[in-house]
Design a protein around this motif. Structure first.
Motif, PDB file in Angstrom:
ATOM      1  N   LEU A   1       3.506   8.553  -6.695  1.00 20.55           N
ATOM      2  CA  LEU A   1       3.467   8.440  -5.237  1.00 20.55           C
ATOM      3  C   LEU A   1       3.402   9.816  -4.574  1.00 20.55           C
ATOM      4  O   LEU A   1       2.701   9.997  -3.574  1.00 20.55           O
ATOM      5  N   ALA A   2       4.131  10.777  -5.116  1.00 23.05           N
ATOM      6  CA  ALA A   2       4.091  12.139  -4.565  1.00 23.05           C
ATOM      7  C   ALA A   2       2.682  12.710  -4.645  1.00 23.05           C
ATOM      8  O   ALA A   2       2.217  13.386  -3.713  1.00 23.05           O
ATOM      9  N   ILE A   3       1.980  12.410  -5.726  1.00 25.95           N
ATOM     10  CA  ILE A   3       0.596  12.889  -5.888  1.00 25.95           C
ATOM     11  C   ILE A   3      -0.317  12.216  -4.866  1.00 25.95           C
ATOM     12  O   ILE A   3      -1.156  12.871  -4.231  1.00 25.95           O
ATOM     13  N   ILE A   4      -0.160  10.886  -4.689  1.00 30.53           N
ATOM     14  CA  ILE A   4      -0.984  10.155  -3.719  1.00 30.53           C
ATOM     15  C   ILE A   4      -0.711  10.654  -2.300  1.00 30.53           C
ATOM     16  O   ILE A   4      -1.643  10.862  -1.509  1.00 30.53           O
ATOM     17  N   PHE A   5       0.571  10.866  -1.968  1.00 26.26           N
ATOM     18  CA  PHE A   5       0.916  11.388  -0.644  1.00 26.26           C
ATOM     19  C   PHE A   5       0.290  12.759  -0.420  1.00 26.26           C
ATOM     20  O   PHE A   5      -0.192  13.065   0.675  1.00 26.26           O
ATOM     21  N   GLY A   6       0.328  13.595  -1.454  1.00 28.69           N
ATOM     22  CA  GLY A   6      -0.265  14.932  -1.345  1.00 28.69           C
ATOM     23  C   GLY A   6      -1.764  14.873  -1.091  1.00 28.69           C
ATOM     24  O   GLY A   6      -2.296  15.611  -0.258  1.00 28.69           O
ATOM     25  N   LYS A   7      -2.444  13.961  -1.791  1.00 24.64           N
ATOM     26  CA  LYS A   7      -3.890  13.805  -1.582  1.00 24.64           C
ATOM     27  C   LYS A   7      -4.188  13.296  -0.178  1.00 24.64           C
ATOM     28  O   LYS A   7      -5.141  13.739   0.466  1.00 24.64           O
ATOM     29  N   SER A   8      -3.362  12.356   0.297  1.00 23.64           N
ATOM     30  CA  SER A   8      -3.560  11.814   1.634  1.00 23.64           C
ATOM     31  C   SER A   8      -3.400  12.905   2.682  1.00 23.64           C
ATOM     32  O   SER A   8      -4.169  12.977   3.647  1.00 23.64           O
ATOM     33  N   TRP A   9      -2.420  13.775   2.485  1.00 17.19           N
ATOM     34  CA  TRP A   9      -2.183  14.861   3.435  1.00 17.19           C
ATOM     35  C   TRP A   9      -3.331  15.874   3.411  1.00 17.19           C
ATOM     36  O   TRP A   9      -3.800  16.324   4.463  1.00 17.19           O
ATOM     37  N   GLU A  10      -3.805  16.223   2.231  1.00 13.06           N
ATOM     38  CA  GLU A  10      -4.851  17.243   2.108  1.00 13.06           C
ATOM     39  C   GLU A  10      -6.191  16.771   2.658  1.00 13.06           C
ATOM     40  O   GLU A  10      -6.923  17.530   3.287  1.00 13.06           O
ATOM     41  N   THR A  11      -6.516  15.502   2.412  1.00 16.47           N
ATOM     42  CA  THR A  11      -7.831  14.988   2.804  1.00 16.47           C
ATOM     43  C   THR A  11      -7.821  14.253   4.140  1.00 16.47           C
ATOM     44  O   THR A  11      -8.874  14.062   4.748  1.00 16.47           O
ATOM     45  N   GLY A  12      -6.623  13.804   4.584  1.00 17.11           N
ATOM     46  CA  GLY A  12      -6.551  13.001   5.802  1.00 17.11           C
ATOM     47  C   GLY A  12      -6.966  11.563   5.582  1.00 17.11           C
ATOM     48  O   GLY A  12      -7.088  10.787   6.533  1.00 17.11           O
ATOM     49  N   GLU A  13      -7.175  11.175   4.332  1.00 17.71           N
ATOM     50  CA  GLU A  13      -7.608   9.811   4.015  1.00 17.71           C
ATOM     51  C   GLU A  13      -6.388   8.897   3.911  1.00 17.71           C
ATOM     52  O   GLU A  13      -5.403   9.234   3.258  1.00 17.71           O
ATOM     53  N   ILE A  14      -6.472   7.740   4.551  1.00 16.64           N
ATOM     54  CA  ILE A  14      -5.367   6.778   4.557  1.00 16.64           C
ATOM     55  C   ILE A  14      -5.801   5.520   3.811  1.00 16.64           C
ATOM     56  O   ILE A  14      -6.807   4.905   4.177  1.00 16.64           O
ATOM     57  N   PRO A  15      -5.082   5.117   2.773  1.00 14.85           N
ATOM     58  CA  PRO A  15      -5.412   3.847   2.102  1.00 14.85           C
ATOM     59  C   PRO A  15      -5.382   2.683   3.084  1.00 14.85           C
ATOM     60  O   PRO A  15      -4.543   2.626   3.991  1.00 14.85           O
ATOM     61  N   GLU A  16      -6.300   1.749   2.904  1.00 14.83           N
ATOM     62  CA  GLU A  16      -6.414   0.614   3.828  1.00 14.83           C
ATOM     63  C   GLU A  16      -5.131  -0.202   3.899  1.00 14.83           C
ATOM     64  O   GLU A  16      -4.788  -0.749   4.949  1.00 14.83           O
TER      65      GLU A  16
ATOM     66  N   PRO B   1       5.429   2.107   0.729  1.00 12.98           N
ATOM     67  CA  PRO B   1       4.993   3.477   0.434  1.00 12.98           C
ATOM     68  C   PRO B   1       4.342   4.149   1.643  1.00 12.98           C
ATOM     69  O   PRO B   1       4.527   5.356   1.861  1.00 12.98           O
ATOM     70  N   GLY B   2       3.592   3.375   2.444  1.00 13.06           N
ATOM     71  CA  GLY B   2       2.988   3.943   3.647  1.00 13.06           C
ATOM     72  C   GLY B   2       4.036   4.426   4.639  1.00 13.06           C
ATOM     73  O   GLY B   2       3.861   5.457   5.291  1.00 13.06           O
ATOM     74  N   LYS B   3       5.158   3.694   4.736  1.00  9.50           N
ATOM     75  CA  LYS B   3       6.230   4.100   5.649  1.00  9.50           C
ATOM     76  C   LYS B   3       6.915   5.380   5.171  1.00  9.50           C
ATOM     77  O   LYS B   3       7.407   6.165   5.978  1.00  9.50           O
ATOM     78  N   ILE B   4       6.962   5.581   3.862  1.00 10.22           N
ATOM     79  CA  ILE B   4       7.534   6.831   3.337  1.00 10.22           C
ATOM     80  C   ILE B   4       6.655   8.012   3.759  1.00 10.22           C
ATOM     81  O   ILE B   4       7.158   9.073   4.160  1.00 10.22           O
ATOM     82  N   MET B   5       5.336   7.815   3.702  1.00 11.59           N
ATOM     83  CA  MET B   5       4.427   8.873   4.150  1.00 11.59           C
ATOM     84  C   MET B   5       4.567   9.085   5.654  1.00 11.59           C
ATOM     85  O   MET B   5       4.491  10.220   6.142  1.00 11.59           O
ATOM     86  N   GLU B   6       4.791   8.016   6.408  1.00  9.17           N
ATOM     87  CA  GLU B   6       5.052   8.151   7.839  1.00  9.17           C
ATOM     88  C   GLU B   6       6.293   9.003   8.081  1.00  9.17           C
ATOM     89  O   GLU B   6       6.340   9.829   8.995  1.00  9.17           O
ATOM     90  N   GLN B   7       7.321   8.791   7.259  1.00 14.12           N
ATOM     91  CA  GLN B   7       8.567   9.540   7.410  1.00 14.12           C
ATOM     92  C   GLN B   7       8.324  11.030   7.207  1.00 14.12           C
ATOM     93  O   GLN B   7       8.888  11.865   7.931  1.00 14.12           O
ATOM     94  N   VAL B   8       7.481  11.362   6.240  1.00 12.96           N
ATOM     95  CA  VAL B   8       7.147  12.775   5.992  1.00 12.96           C
ATOM     96  C   VAL B   8       6.499  13.380   7.236  1.00 12.96           C
ATOM     97  O   VAL B   8       6.844  14.482   7.670  1.00 12.96           O
ATOM     98  N   ASN B   9       5.556  12.651   7.834  1.00 14.50           N
ATOM     99  CA  ASN B   9       4.880  13.152   9.030  1.00 14.50           C
ATOM    100  C   ASN B   9       5.807  13.186  10.227  1.00 14.50           C
ATOM    101  O   ASN B   9       5.713  14.088  11.073  1.00 14.50           O
ATOM    102  N   LYS B  10       6.703  12.203  10.325  1.00 14.76           N
ATOM    103  CA  LYS B  10       7.649  12.204  11.440  1.00 14.76           C
ATOM    104  C   LYS B  10       8.543  13.436  11.393  1.00 14.76           C
ATOM    105  O   LYS B  10       8.832  14.050  12.431  1.00 14.76           O
TER     106      LYS B  10
END
Length: 510
Positions: free
Chosen positions: A204-219, A250-259
């Motif tokens: 999950l940490a790897i997926i979150f990192g990729k999402s942050w770097e690319t700005g791509e959000i899984p559907e 998992p999406g909410k965890i990524m939201e928490q990082v951005n919050k």
């Protein structure tokens, strides 16, 4: 790239989840067992069943069966009393657990519907009600602007992610999950996620990192199951329900990082004004009420006339314009990666309403911030932050609950309040939000008050003799008699419920 990684992770986890459910104990009531139901009580209940069968077969007498039953009931009452004593003594630390126990004892449960459709027909079926709700919730959205900016290569300045998202950071969030929550649109069980913390934290940490770097959000992170929560008024009207979004864990965890990134920037740059008390660090309902009425009561004590205008936005959270919000994030100098991620997270989201397992069809979300999401409240505070720019009267907010107060003794004073209302009306037009003018009320305070009629646009605002302000009833005399009556009535209802529900009658519990 992020979507592919997410789908691989999701597919692997769902296969393991399905296999675990098929091979494991099919305990559908996992986590629902009462805290007082220990192994000893379970053993006694089994003996009670055996004793009943023996009595029916004539192997024991009725008195022997009755004695076994009474002993079992006595142990249950004793265990329940011990559990209630534990809850009561710990209420100062955690009152939520105590009231959850009391609510579980209530015989009447809140139910959804029946609803009235647009054609005036009564709708009772779960699927039909889900469709009616979804049609209504979508109808309040504002239309999406054409040509929403493409922020794939955004590079603004501001506080950003200082380092890569680490396994320990993800692990800390997973440990806080409630294992008994229902699955979200991605069908992942929170219980499985929590039990597999060690195995899934790194991926999950790897997926979150990729999402942050690319700005791509899984559907899956942009889909929401909507649960209608009744507020007040006629239960047949879908407008009297609040849409609460249940989104991917998992999406909410990524939201928490951005919050955390956004809140750090807001606090460091002192972006939010002092008028906002909702979901802001070190500010509460109490600080809102104290700050506002300290000013108002001091004016009344000086024999000034004061007008307080209670403002009500129509579907505030659902009508936030995405493109205007993104412009404001850029205006407040958030870093480009954060703005890009929020932009893509809001863009092309979908929702469906779920009632008792029945699901409506998916519909597109064109505006708003999700109620029930981690990031939504922080974004709403940013959106409404500039509401009080240029306002001369006292204006204070708790999220979307807004009130405006000022001296109304002389004509010039009343003109100032009216000019402020005109500015607020202009703000609502520019930001594509609407005031519910039927619910906007004026509270006239002070003996010299001339009960001046204020307007918003072409509409005259109604007068009120008492208003509920963040749970506190405020009347035109600024006394608390109505509040005391309301509190006493509610307290008696709660105490009566507790008295009927609790087993223990000890002094500590009562």
């Amino acid at each position: 790239m992020t979507e592919e990684s997410w789908q691989f992770f999701k597919g692997t986890l769902l296969r393991a989840q399905k296999q675990a459910i098929l091979l494991g104990r099919k305990d559908r009531k996992c986590g629902k067992r009462p805290p007082w139901l220990n192994h000893e009580i379970l053993h006694d209940l089994k003996n009670k069943k055996k004793s009943y069968k023996k009595w029916k077969l004539g192997q024991i007498t009725k008195d022997e069966y009755r004695q076994t039953t009474q002993e079992c009931r006595g142990k249950i009452r004793k265990t329940k009393a011990q559990n209630e004593l534990k809850l009561a003594t710990g209420i100062k630390v955690n009152k939520k657990t105590f009231y959850q126990y009391i609510r579980s004892k209530r015989k009447t449960k809140d139910r959804v519907g029946p609803l009235l459709s647009e054609e005036g027909e009564t709708v009772t079926g779960n699927l039909e009600m889900a469709e009616v709700f979804n049609d209504f919730f979508v109808s309040v959205f504002t239309e999406k602007s054409e040509g929403m900016p493409n922020l794939v290569n955004a590079n603004g300045k501001g506080v950003g992610l200082e380092d890569k998202i680490k396994k320990e950071q993800v692990k800390n969030h997973l440990e806080k999950l409630d294992a008994c929550k229902s699955p979200r649109p991605d069908e992942m069980l929170p219980r499985i996620l929590k039990e597999l913390i060690e195995e899934i934290s790194e991926p999950l940490a790897i997926i979150f990192g990729k999402s942050w770097e690319t700005g791509e959000i899984p559907e899956d992170w942009k889909r929401a199951n909507i649960v209608p929560i009744y507020k007040k008024g006629n239960k047949n009207n879908p407008g009297n329900y609040r849409p609460v979004s249940l989104t991917s864990v998992p999406g909410k965890i990524m939201e928490q990082v951005n919050k955390e990134i956004i809140c750090k920037h807001l606090e460091g740059g002192k972006v939010l004004g002092n008028s906002q008390h909702g979901f802001v660090k070190n500010k509460l309902c109490q600080t809102n009420l104290i700050a506002f009425f300290d000013r108002i009561t001091s004016l009344v004590d000086k024999r000034e006339a004061v007008d307080v205008v209670y403002l009500d936005f129509s579907k505030a959270f659902d009508t936030v314009s995405h493109d205007i919000l993104i412009d404001k994030l850029d205006k407040y100098s958030l870093d480009g990666a954060t703005i890009r991620w929020v932009h893509n997270w809001l863009d092309n989201c979908t929702q469906r309403v779920v009632i008792n397992g029945s699901q409506s069809c998916w519909k597109r979300i064109t505006s708003g911030v999700p109620q029930g999401s981690v990031l939504g409240l922080a974004l709403f505070n940013i959106f409404i932050n500039d509401l009080d720019i240029g306002i001369e009267s006292t204006l204070i907010k708790f999220a979307d609950d807004t009130k405006l107060g000022g001296i109304a003794t002389a004509l010039a004073d009343r003109v100032i309040i009216q000019n402020d209302l005109d500015k607020l009306e202009k703000w609502s037009e520019v930001n594509r939000m609407k005031f519910n003018k039927d619910k906007c009320k004026v509270l006239h305070l002070g003996r010299k008050n001339q009960f001046h009629t204020h307007r918003m646009g072409r509409d005259c605002l109604g007068r009120s003799t008492a208003e509920r302000d963040l749970g506190v009833i405020v009347d035109h005399k600024l006394n608390m008699s109505q509040q005391s009556d309301a509190v006493a009535k509610k307290a008696n209802m709660i105490l009566g419920c507790i008295n009927r529900c609790v087993v223990s009658k000890t002094r500590e519990v009562i």
